[in-house]
Design an enzyme around this catalytic site. Structure first.
Site, short mmCIF file in Angstrom:
data_model
loop_
_atom_site.label_atom_id
_atom_site.label_comp_id
_atom_site.label_asym_id
_atom_site.label_seq_id
_atom_site.Cartn_x
_atom_site.Cartn_y
_atom_site.Cartn_z
N TYR A 198 0.84 -1.20 0.00
CA TYR A 198 0.00 0.00 0.00
C TYR A 198 0.88 1.25 0.00
O TYR A 198 0.99 1.95 -0.97
CB TYR A 198 -0.96 -0.01 1.18
CG TYR A 198 -1.98 1.10 1.10
CD1 TYR A 198 -3.08 0.98 0.27
CD2 TYR A 198 -1.84 2.28 1.83
CE1 TYR A 198 -4.01 2.01 0.15
CE2 TYR A 198 -2.77 3.30 1.74
CZ TYR A 198 -3.86 3.17 0.90
OH TYR A 198 -4.77 4.19 0.80
N ASP A 216 -17.34 3.44 -8.51
CA ASP A 216 -16.27 3.91 -7.61
C ASP A 216 -16.22 5.44 -7.69
O ASP A 216 -15.73 6.00 -8.66
CB ASP A 216 -14.92 3.31 -8.02
CG ASP A 216 -13.83 3.59 -6.99
OD1 ASP A 216 -14.03 4.47 -6.13
OD2 ASP A 216 -12.78 2.93 -7.04
N HIS A 264 -15.73 1.33 -4.59
CA HIS A 264 -14.30 1.26 -4.26
C HIS A 264 -13.96 -0.03 -3.51
O HIS A 264 -12.80 -0.41 -3.42
CB HIS A 264 -13.93 2.48 -3.42
CG HIS A 264 -12.46 2.74 -3.36
ND1 HIS A 264 -11.71 2.98 -4.49
CD2 HIS A 264 -11.59 2.80 -2.31
CE1 HIS A 264 -10.44 3.20 -4.14
NE2 HIS A 264 -10.34 3.07 -2.84
#
Length: 715
Positions: free
Chosen positions: A484, A648, A683
């Site tokens: 990430y 999203d 998302h």
């Protein structure tokens, strides 16, 4: 048990068989894929005198029929490719079987009832149950009834002070826009009309009279992609129309902020308001609700640090902050003079990052040491009561509840142990197992080890590598490297059915705690922001090189995976080092770094990224790594499956659309460049179980097929 057989090994097996041998041969490769034609426009933007072409700008229009047709055509190509994978159905079946176990959340008390969340196994959404005085549980709220396909989810549930009323928010198709309903908990009857167009909001009750919530004005253009720039705090009084809701914060001069949140103290005495323009740092205000027409008083009047209220005892406030404490500390201050010059430490900063919760009359300091949980129990005066013994090495969450609670609960998990819930006696300091996970996964058969490796600039980075015992480090193991690296987000060990199935099939799962995250506090985060962002990519590249050098895997057996900011990570690394891995899996990624800030609330990400309008140096830095702008003609890229969703509205799918178009137009290799677009999804939050299983099956199948596997066999 099903195991994966590499092509080479399969040839040996089938050579001894009377059945004809088969191989996938060129069916793996991009030359067999005919991509839809994606027209190129003539859009050119000028930044500080530099012209940048944006030929796929038209794909940003999520309301056009042309974009919709492109999405349909791309999905057809992608799913046609996935359907040829011979073991895709087997992997989906294995995932569904592995997913099919009861999951229960920690109980919590509201009014006369004890509530808990439960999923029987393959239900699309968790169900909220309740029971009174130890009686039989009954369904309180079943989100599976909100829509036929499970794509409308429960996003927030909040109870009034006496527990007689509940407000809950729903999300349709994964959108961040919410609808809020109010219910009488006894009769389950809805009260008044629902509130609409609520976004990035909690629900904070004041007594039993009403609640505070936050939202933006409804966009004039696209509901999903138009910029949302001014967040406002409203108060909704029960049984009045939403049109009469009062703006409490966000209209006065100097109050324009992108993110505004609120919380009312447990005693209904104070309203706290956090206001920010980026995802890092906030102003904090307090309002005395016992005084009519009182004004907001600034506790912290700038966004150079992050401060959040924890609880209060009368007029004594307890606040968690990283002001003058990069790893955070807990302070106390009187509400009459709450500014930083009057703060006193209750729990001082340490070498580990601090998070604080409270319950049963105690404070709980939850620390991370190299991304692993440690918990200490304190009195409200800051006196250490005990170090809490945890069930193992991993991640704990919980240790929170009402001040008069007798029992608190916490969950424990790591990469090879599914989450179980423990009851904690705060006076005796003793824990007992409350709910043991029913996951059919034997942790004793697996290893989860932490290593430290050296990044490009000499920084030591921790990584946890998980795999089946007996693994041979001969470079042949299919491996997912997940990362990430941003927004102060810490990747702590947690169980995933998808990763469990991957490991059962013989795969390795590796997670490095790269810079940009919050594992080592503010300094670690800022070392991966703006013009330090390359550190994040270098850390991830070095993690892949470590796995290869140590024999866990090889480039031909390595997949890069990450979502959102992690999608940017994968996109940047695969364009900088296309030779590093065989497979790239960027999910819902921020991929156009020159325009990300022009969509929805994207401008709030500028603390981490900077913007192309900020300065010429920042523009050039972003252009140098922006994945959309760094796909080169004549380069062979890894087999890529971009994943996104049509609803999203956090990282709009245009990022992924443009990246896919660039890859398909310019890739010179033999590997497929595909995009998989979920319909009626967002998302990620609230996605129904059936869609999660479908997507996971496609990701694992695509990865293994492009690593050279073409069959599952049974041992």
């Amino acid at each position: 048990m099903r195991v994966l057989v590499p092509l080479a090994a399969l040839a040996l097996v089938t050579a001894c068989s009377s059945e004809p041998t088969t191989t996938a041969q060129t069916a793996h490769y991009g030359e067999q894929v005919s991509y839809p034609e994606t027209k190129q426009g003539t859009q050119v933007d000028t930044y500080f005198g530099t012209q940048v072409a944006d030929p796929y700008r038209w794909l940003e229009d999520d309301t056009s029929q042309e974009t919709a047709a492109w999405v349909q055509a791309q999905n057809k190509v992608t799913f046609d490719f996935l359907e040829q994978i011979p073991f895709r159905a087997d992997i989906r079946e294995k995932l569904a079987q592995a997913w099919n176990f009861e999951r229960v959340g920690a109980p919590f008390v509201e009014g006369e009832y004890t509530y808990f969340y439960k999923n029987d196994g393959l239900q699309n959404q968790f169900v909220v149950y309740r029971q009174k005085d130890g009686g039989e549980p009954e369904v309180f709220l079943d989100p599976n009834t909100f829509s036929d396909d499970g794509t409308t989810s429960l996003a927030t549930l909040s109870f009034s002070r006496d527990g007689s009323l509940a407000a809950y928010a729903t999300s349709t198709g994964g959108s961040d826009w919410r609808t809020v309903y109010v219910m009488d908990v006894e009769t389950k009857a809805l009260i008044g009309e629902p509130l609409v167009d609520v976004k990035f909001s909690g629900i904070s009750w004041y007594k039993n009279e009403g609640f505070y919530y936050s939202s933006y004005d409804r966009p004039d253009g696209s509901y999903l992609s138009e910029m949302t720039d001014q967040h406002k705090l409203y108060y909704h009084k029960l049984e009045t129309p939403q049109s009469e809701d009062q703006v409490v914060f966000g209209l006065a001069e100097g109050e324009k902020h992108r993110y505004v949140g609120a919380g009312v103290s447990d005693d209904d005495k104070y309203l706290f308001v956090s206001a920010a323009n980026t995802t890092s740092g906030n102003k904090l205000f307090i309002k005395d609700l016992t005084v009519s027409d009182s004004s907001f008083v600034a506790i912290v009047d700038n966004e150079d640090s992050s401060t959040t209220p924890v609880t209060n005892q009368g007029s004594t406030l307890l606040l968690a902050t990283n002001l003058d404490a990069p790893n955070r500390r807990l302070i106390q201050v009187d509400a009459a003079a709450p500014q930083p010059e009057n703060w006193k430490d209750v729990i001082a900063e340490t070498e580990q990052v601090l998070n604080v919760s409270y319950g049963a009359g105690y404070l709980f300091a939850r620390y991370m040491k190299d991304a692993i949980s440690q918990v200490k129990q304190y009195s409200y005066a800051g006196e250490l009561v005990r170090d809490i013994e945890l069930p193992g090495v991993g991640t704990v969450s919980g240790f929170s509840g009402k001040k008069d609670a007798d029992t608190l609960y916490f969950s424990f998990t790591n990469y090879i142990n599914a989450s179980s819930i423990y009851a904690f006696d705060p006076d005796a300091g003793e824990s007992s197992l409350y709910f043991k996970s029913g996951a059919q996964f034997n942790a004793d058969d697996f290893v989860s080890e932490q290593v430290f490796y050296t990044s490009k600039d000499g920084t030591q980075v921790p990584m946890i590598i998980s795999y089946k015992k007996g693994l041979e480090r001969d470079g042949s193991n299919p491996t997912i490297l997940y990362g990430y690296g941003g927004f102060n987000v810490s990747l702590t060990p947690s169980f995933s059915v998808v990763n469990a199935v991957w490991m059962e099939l013989g795969g390795v799962y590796a997670v490095p705690n790269i810079r940009g995250g919050g594992e080592y506090g503010r300094a670690w985060h800022e070392a991966g922001t703006q013009q330090n962002k390359q550190n994040v990519f270098d850390d991830f590249i070095a993690a892949g090189e470590y796995l290869i050098a140590e024999g866990y895997t090889s480039s031909d057996k390595l997949a890069l995976r990450g979502g959102s900011n992690g999608g940017l990570l994968v996109g940047a690394v695969m364009t900088q080092r296309p030779d590093l891995a065989r497979v790239a899996l960027p999910a819902v990624g921020v991929l156009d770094m020159l325009r990300y800030h022009t969509f929805t609330a994207g401008a709030g990400w500028a603390f981490d990224y900077g913007t192309s309008e900020q300065s010429e140096d920042m523009f050039k830095y972003l252009l140098n790594y922006s994945p959309v702008h760094n796909v080169k003609e004549g380069v062979a890229y890894p087999a890529t499956m971009i994943t996104t969703a049509d609803h999203d509205d956090r990282v709009v799918p245009a990022h992924s659309f443009k990246f896919a178009a660039e890859l398909q137009a310019k890739d010179a290799g033999v590997h497929p460049q595909l995009i998989r677009i979920d319909v009626n999804a967002g998302h990620g939050a609230g996605m129904p179980t059936s869609m999660l299983i479908d997507r996971a099956a496609d990701i694992l199948s695509f990865s293994l097929y492009n690593m050279g596997y073409n069959q599952l066999t049974t041992e």
